[in-house]
Design an enzyme around this catalytic site. Structure first.
Site, PDB file in Angstrom:
ATOM      1  N   GLN A  27       0.638  -0.780  -0.400  1.00 29.19           N
ATOM      2  CA  GLN A  27      -0.125   0.227   0.217  1.00 29.19           C
ATOM      3  C   GLN A  27       0.927   1.477   0.012  1.00 29.19           C
ATOM      4  O   GLN A  27       0.523   2.134  -0.567  1.00 29.19           O
ATOM      5  CB  GLN A  27      -0.848  -0.044   0.969  1.00 29.19           C
ATOM      6  CG  GLN A  27      -2.374  -1.106   1.003  1.00 29.19           C
ATOM      7  CD  GLN A  27      -2.183  -1.160  -0.225  1.00 29.19           C
ATOM      8  OE1 GLN A  27      -4.361  -0.459  -0.195  1.00 29.19           O
ATOM      9  NE2 GLN A  27      -3.128  -1.998  -1.245  1.00 29.19           N
TER      10      GLN A  27
ATOM     11  N   HIS B 108       1.803   2.782  -3.042  1.00 30.23           N
ATOM     12  CA  HIS B 108       0.763   3.184  -4.263  1.00 30.23           C
ATOM     13  C   HIS B 108       0.998   5.136  -3.778  1.00 30.23           C
ATOM     14  O   HIS B 108       0.469   5.890  -4.728  1.00 30.23           O
ATOM     15  CB  HIS B 108      -0.614   3.403  -3.324  1.00 30.23           C
ATOM     16  CG  HIS B 108      -1.505   2.105  -3.437  1.00 30.23           C
ATOM     17  ND1 HIS B 108      -1.568   2.589  -5.315  1.00 30.23           N
ATOM     18  CD2 HIS B 108      -2.105   1.181  -3.415  1.00 30.23           C
ATOM     19  CE1 HIS B 108      -2.254   0.892  -5.169  1.00 30.23           C
ATOM     20  NE2 HIS B 108      -2.770   0.621  -4.344  1.00 30.23           N
TER      21      HIS B 108
ATOM     22  N   GLU C   6      -8.823   0.699   6.590  1.00 29.59           N
ATOM     23  CA  GLU C   6      -9.439   0.368   5.166  1.00 29.59           C
ATOM     24  C   GLU C   6      -9.024  -0.562   4.859  1.00 29.59           C
ATOM     25  O   GLU C   6     -10.006  -1.565   4.507  1.00 29.59           O
ATOM     26  CB  GLU C   6      -8.458   0.961   4.209  1.00 29.59           C
ATOM     27  CG  GLU C   6      -8.784   0.719   2.647  1.00 29.59           C
ATOM     28  CD  GLU C   6      -8.414   1.412   1.576  1.00 29.59           C
ATOM     29  OE1 GLU C   6      -7.038   1.714   1.629  1.00 29.59           O
ATOM     30  OE2 GLU C   6      -8.891   1.563   0.339  1.00 29.59           O
ATOM     31  N   HIS C   7      -7.341  -1.436   5.048  1.00 33.50           N
ATOM     32  CA  HIS C   7      -6.743  -2.769   4.884  1.00 33.50           C
ATOM     33  C   HIS C   7      -6.872  -3.151   6.236  1.00 33.50           C
ATOM     34  O   HIS C   7      -5.933  -2.791   6.418  1.00 33.50           O
ATOM     35  CB  HIS C   7      -6.401  -3.211   3.654  1.00 33.50           C
ATOM     36  CG  HIS C   7      -6.874  -2.736   2.695  1.00 33.50           C
ATOM     37  ND1 HIS C   7      -6.260  -1.682   1.718  1.00 33.50           N
ATOM     38  CD2 HIS C   7      -7.607  -3.067   2.008  1.00 33.50           C
ATOM     39  CE1 HIS C   7      -6.700  -0.929   0.586  1.00 33.50           C
ATOM     40  NE2 HIS C   7      -7.384  -2.412   0.290  1.00 33.50           N
TER      41      HIS C   7
ATOM     42  N   ASP D 185      -6.630  -6.728  -3.963  1.00 34.47           N
ATOM     43  CA  ASP D 185      -6.630  -5.597  -4.274  1.00 34.47           C
ATOM     44  C   ASP D 185      -7.320  -6.153  -6.088  1.00 34.47           C
ATOM     45  O   ASP D 185      -7.902  -4.857  -7.369  1.00 34.47           O
ATOM     46  CB  ASP D 185      -5.412  -4.578  -4.959  1.00 34.47           C
ATOM     47  CG  ASP D 185      -5.096  -3.924  -3.873  1.00 34.47           C
ATOM     48  OD1 ASP D 185      -6.127  -3.498  -3.326  1.00 34.47           O
ATOM     49  OD2 ASP D 185      -4.239  -3.384  -3.670  1.00 34.47           O
TER      50      ASP D 185
ATOM     51  N   HIS E 208     -53.863  19.038   5.988  1.00 35.74           N
ATOM     52  CA  HIS E 208     -53.677  18.344   6.506  1.00 35.74           C
ATOM     53  C   HIS E 208     -54.272  16.642   7.005  1.00 35.74           C
ATOM     54  O   HIS E 208     -54.983  16.019   6.736  1.00 35.74           O
ATOM     55  CB  HIS E 208     -52.162  17.685   7.119  1.00 35.74           C
ATOM     56  CG  HIS E 208     -50.721  17.960   6.666  1.00 35.74           C
ATOM     57  ND1 HIS E 208     -50.091  19.104   6.415  1.00 35.74           N
ATOM     58  CD2 HIS E 208     -49.850  17.633   5.927  1.00 35.74           C
ATOM     59  CE1 HIS E 208     -49.436  18.942   5.575  1.00 35.74           C
ATOM     60  NE2 HIS E 208     -48.787  18.151   5.587  1.00 35.74           N
TER      61      HIS E 208
HETATM   62  N1  LIG Z   1      -9.350   3.652  -3.124  1.00 34.82           N
HETATM   63  C1  LIG Z   1      -9.282   3.113  -4.144  1.00 34.82           C
HETATM   64  O1  LIG Z   1      -9.303   1.629  -4.611  1.00 34.82           O
HETATM   65  C2  LIG Z   1      -7.780   3.593  -4.880  1.00 34.82           C
HETATM   66  C3  LIG Z   1      -7.700   2.020  -6.075  1.00 34.82           C
HETATM   67  C4  LIG Z   1      -6.667   3.089  -7.471  1.00 34.82           C
HETATM   68  C5  LIG Z   1      -6.016   4.324  -6.336  1.00 34.82           C
HETATM   69  N2  LIG Z   1      -6.523   4.953  -5.488  1.00 34.82           N
HETATM   70  C6  LIG Z   1      -5.298   6.728  -4.803  1.00 34.82           C
HETATM   71  O2  LIG Z   1      -6.460   7.622  -5.585  1.00 34.82           O
HETATM   72  C7  LIG Z   1      -5.498   8.295  -6.389  1.00 34.82           C
HETATM   73  C8  LIG Z   1      -5.184   8.422  -7.674  1.00 34.82           C
HETATM   74  O3  LIG Z   1      -3.998   9.971  -6.846  1.00 34.82           O
HETATM   75  P1  LIG Z   1      -3.290   9.850  -8.930  1.00 34.82           P
HETATM   76  O4  LIG Z   1      -2.947  11.153  -8.984  1.00 34.82           O
HETATM   77  O5  LIG Z   1      -2.371   9.332  -9.756  1.00 34.82           O
HETATM   78  O6  LIG Z   1      -4.831  10.019 -10.293  1.00 34.82           O
HETATM   79  P2  LIG Z   1      -5.856  11.538 -10.072  1.00 34.82           P
HETATM   80  O7  LIG Z   1      -6.748  10.301 -11.498  1.00 34.82           O
HETATM   81  O8  LIG Z   1      -6.890  11.336  -9.164  1.00 34.82           O
HETATM   82  O9  LIG Z   1      -5.710  12.629 -10.069  1.00 34.82           O
HETATM   83  C9  LIG Z   1      -5.024  13.169 -11.873  1.00 34.82           C
HETATM   84  C10 LIG Z   1      -5.486  14.243 -12.269  1.00 34.82           C
HETATM   85  O10 LIG Z   1      -5.514  15.252 -10.891  1.00 34.82           O
HETATM   86  C11 LIG Z   1      -5.509  16.644 -11.288  1.00 34.82           C
HETATM   87  N3  LIG Z   1      -4.391  17.490 -10.782  1.00 34.82           N
HETATM   88  C12 LIG Z   1      -3.342  17.229 -10.725  1.00 34.82           C
HETATM   89  N4  LIG Z   1      -2.245  18.571 -10.641  1.00 34.82           N
HETATM   90  C13 LIG Z   1      -3.231  19.264  -9.623  1.00 34.82           C
HETATM   91  C14 LIG Z   1      -2.813  20.130 -10.051  1.00 34.82           C
HETATM   92  N5  LIG Z   1      -1.748  21.890  -9.056  1.00 34.82           N
HETATM   93  N6  LIG Z   1      -4.181  20.631 -10.099  1.00 34.82           N
HETATM   94  C15 LIG Z   1      -5.056  20.361  -9.830  1.00 34.82           C
HETATM   95  N7  LIG Z   1      -5.374  19.634 -10.445  1.00 34.82           N
HETATM   96  C16 LIG Z   1      -4.720  18.746 -10.657  1.00 34.82           C
HETATM   97  C17 LIG Z   1      -5.538  16.629 -12.797  1.00 34.82           C
HETATM   98  O11 LIG Z   1      -6.124  17.400 -13.439  1.00 34.82           O
HETATM   99  C18 LIG Z   1      -5.019  15.001 -12.977  1.00 34.82           C
HETATM  100  O12 LIG Z   1      -5.726  14.401 -14.435  1.00 34.82           O
HETATM  101  C19 LIG Z   1      -4.248   7.921  -4.809  1.00 34.82           C
HETATM  102  O13 LIG Z   1      -4.141   8.824  -4.363  1.00 34.82           O
HETATM  103  C20 LIG Z   1      -3.996   5.971  -5.665  1.00 34.82           C
HETATM  104  O14 LIG Z   1      -3.442   5.915  -4.002  1.00 34.82           O
HETATM  105  C21 LIG Z   1      -7.518   4.572  -4.810  1.00 34.82           C
HETATM  106  N1  LIG Z   2      -5.370  -0.744  -2.817  1.00 30.46           N
HETATM  107  C1  LIG Z   2      -6.395   0.059  -3.781  1.00 30.46           C
HETATM  108  C2  LIG Z   2      -6.970   0.462  -2.422  1.00 30.46           C
HETATM  109  O1  LIG Z   2      -6.134   1.560  -1.949  1.00 30.46           O
HETATM  110  C3  LIG Z   2      -6.617  -0.303  -4.507  1.00 30.46           C
HETATM  111  C4  LIG Z   2      -5.250  -1.099  -6.200  1.00 30.46           C
HETATM  112  C5  LIG Z   2      -5.708  -0.752  -6.913  1.00 30.46           C
HETATM  113  N2  LIG Z   2      -4.518  -1.389  -8.027  1.00 30.46           N
HETATM  114  C6  LIG Z   2      -4.087  -1.979  -6.692  1.00 30.46           C
HETATM  115  N3  LIG Z   2      -4.105  -1.325  -5.729  1.00 30.46           N
HETATM  116 ZN   LIG Z   3      -3.419  -1.081  -3.985  1.00 28.35          ZN
END
Ligand SMILES: NC(=O)c1ccc[n+]([C@@H]2O[C@H](COP(=O)([O-])OP(=O)(O)OC[C@H]3O[C@@H](n4cnc5c(N)ncnc54)[C@H](O)[C@@H]3O)[C@@H](O)[C@H]2O)c1
Ligand SMILES: N[C@H](CO)Cc1c[nH]c[nH+]1
Ligand SMILES: [Zn+2]
Length: 438
Positions: free
Chosen positions: A267, A270, A335-336, A369, A428
């Site tokens: 995790q 990520h 979360e996990h 995941d 009513h």
């Molecule tokens: N909970 C879950 O199931 C799960 C699954 C996968 C990923 N995640 C999490 O989701 C998140 C993904 O984040 P990411 O950044 O890779 O992708 P994202 O798609 O959430 O964000 C990318 C977007 O953020 C915007 N952005 C970036 N910088 C910016 C700025 N300075 N100002 C305004 N907008 C801006 C842009 O529009 C860009 O397209 C990570 O924290 C990851 O751990 C969670």
């Molecule tokens: N662990 C993430 C949710 O917290 C989900 C994910 C997608 N791919 C790998 N991991």
């Molecule tokens: Zn994951």
């Protein structure tokens, strides 16, 4: 190497304060992000496609000429599916089938059929369950691509019976991930726009000339996405506000320490803000996990992200015993939660708050995941105290159904009128009384 990860002991005098500060976020950063998200949403609300195009070209470094040009065709998605090698395609299809099977059973078991019952006078009361008409699924794509998140968001929507699924996914520098497109094809997504961030959330909430407004937006994303979802709630439904990923391992000291170290990395890799914590009553074992971290970290391709996450938000915590570990796990509400122990069930019975529980040393969080079947979109930041994994129920809504028989109206009419006069609401009362037989 001592600063690699925080070491805590529950017998320390200031343990509670240290744990609280470990779990807390940097609020000032959140405020700046919230202001930026609010500005982007306001511009999308007033300028529609123009604002979406400008923000997408700016933040994802694209040169698109219109929002229509950012829509993917079904042919592109099918071509991406056809381009996968056999092993990848089989893995994706196996994961999709398992996620579908789990959510089909969830649909059958979680009251999707509604209910009704008839009273002695013929009055019928019940509840009707209806799938949402159109949902938007946000698939993150800024720092990594998440085909698994396509499956986890779209499949329960499909199983619920949602008529139209609109997916948004950013493609920084115009790089489209074939596995993400293939997952959209397998899951049956209707339309895909390669946009992300607050502008994508705004487009789905308010609608633009090109992007249709949806009824609910689901799916995880970064802090801009989370802030935007919080702000559009009410205009549309949302599933939850997902924060950075978290893993809490509760271990009795009998699992290979390399396995636990890698589970913590899984995790941490990520996001720099992700949180990985171990709770264990055995000091020697904690030393062994720390040694495994030191040994395994240099070979991880994302070791810088993992290092930052472990240093700033990770911890190895010595507890008095497994009962105390369960108490702390309930207050963290992770979360996990991995229960990596002999007879994990005995400890799972004591856990009330966790997004998902992984029982026994073979149940690594990573299996959840991708392909175990339950959803990987889970409550983070202690919200597992009051919320649940994304599921079929998030794509359904309920209406109360009331049929009052003529005979039933005689009894209920008198009760309602009495209470309405008590509230001073004459219309009513009279409305109920008109139906009384003299
Ligand atoms: N909970 C879950 O199931 C799960 C699954 C996968 C990923 N995640 C999490 O989701 C998140 C993904 O984040 P990411 O950044 O890779 O992708 P994202 O798609 O959430 O964000 C990318 C977007 O953020 C915007 N952005 C970036 N910088 C910016 C700025 N300075 N100002 C305004 N907008 C801006 C842009 O529009 C860009 O397209 C990570 O924290 C990851 O751990 C969670
Ligand atoms: N662990 C993430 C949710 O917290 C989900 C994910 C997608 N791919 C790998 N991991
Ligand atoms: Zn994951």
């Amino acid at each position: 190497m001592a600063s690699l990860i925080t070491r805590l002991d529950t017998t320390d005098a200031d343990f509670s304060r240290k744990l609280t500060s470990l779990l807390a976020f940097e609020a000032s950063e959140d405020e700046a992000i919230d202001r930026a998200a609010a500005q982007i949403l306001a511009s999308v609300k007033t300028s529609g496609d123009t604002a979406v195009l400008e923000a997408t070209n700016r933040f994802d470094r694209l040169n698109a000429s219109s929002v229509a040009a950012l829509e993917l065709t079904q042919e592109e998605m099918q071509a991406a599916l056809a381009s996968l090698n056999t092993e990848r395609r089989t893995a994706l299809e196996t994961a999709a089938a398992r996620v579908r099977a789990y959510h089909e059973i969830q649909k059958a078991e979680c009251g999707s059929a509604g209910f009704s019952y008839t009273e002695a006078d013929g009055t019928v009361l019940g509840q009707k369950v209806t799938p949402l008409d159109r949902v938007g699924i946000y698939v993150p794509g800024g720092k990594a691509a998440y085909p698994s998140s396509v499956l986890m968001n779209a499949i329960p929507a499909k199983v619920a019976g949602v008529k139209e699924i609109i997916m948004v996914v950013p493609t920084p520098d115009g790089v489209k991930n074939p596995l993400v497109l293939a997952a959209a094809a397998i899951a049956g997504v209707d339309r895909v726009f390669t946009i992300g961030g607050a502008q994508a959330v705004g487009a789905l909430a308010y609608g633009t000339a090109t992007i249709p407004a949806v009824d609910k937006i689901v799916g995880p994303g970064n802090a801009y996405v989370a802030a935007a979802k919080r702000r559009v709630f009410g205009v549309v439904g949302i599933d939850m506000i997902a924060g950075p990923s978290e893993i809490l391992v509760l271990c009795d000291g009998t699992t290979d320490p390399d396995w636990v170290a890698m589970d913590l990395f899984s995790q941490a890799e990520h996001d720099e803000l992700a949180q990985s914590i171990l709770l264990c009553p055995d000091e020697t074992y904690i030393e062994a996990v720390q040694a495994s971290i030191i040994k395994l970290l240099p070979d991880m391709p994302r070791n810088e992200v993992i290092r930052t996450s472990l240093a700033n938000r990770g911890a190895l915590i010595k507890v008095r015993d497994m009962d105390e570990a369960c108490e702390i796990a309930n207050s963290i509400a992770a979360e996990h939660l991995e229960i990596s122990a002999e007879n994990p069930q005995q400890w799972a019975e004591k856990i009330r708050h966790a997004g998902a529980m992984f029982l026994g040393r073979y149940s690594s969080e990573s299996l959840g995941d991708y392909c175990a079947g339950p959803n990987h979109v889970l409550p983070t930041s202690r919200t597992a105290r009051f919320s649940s994994p994304l599921g079929v129920y998030d794509f359904q809504k309920r209406s109360s159904m009331i049929f009052v028989s003529e005979q039933g109206a005689q009894t209920l009419g008198k009760v309602a009128a009495e209470l309405a006069y008590g509230e001073g609401l004459q219309a009513h009362a009279r409305s109920a009384e008109f139906r009384l037989k003299s």
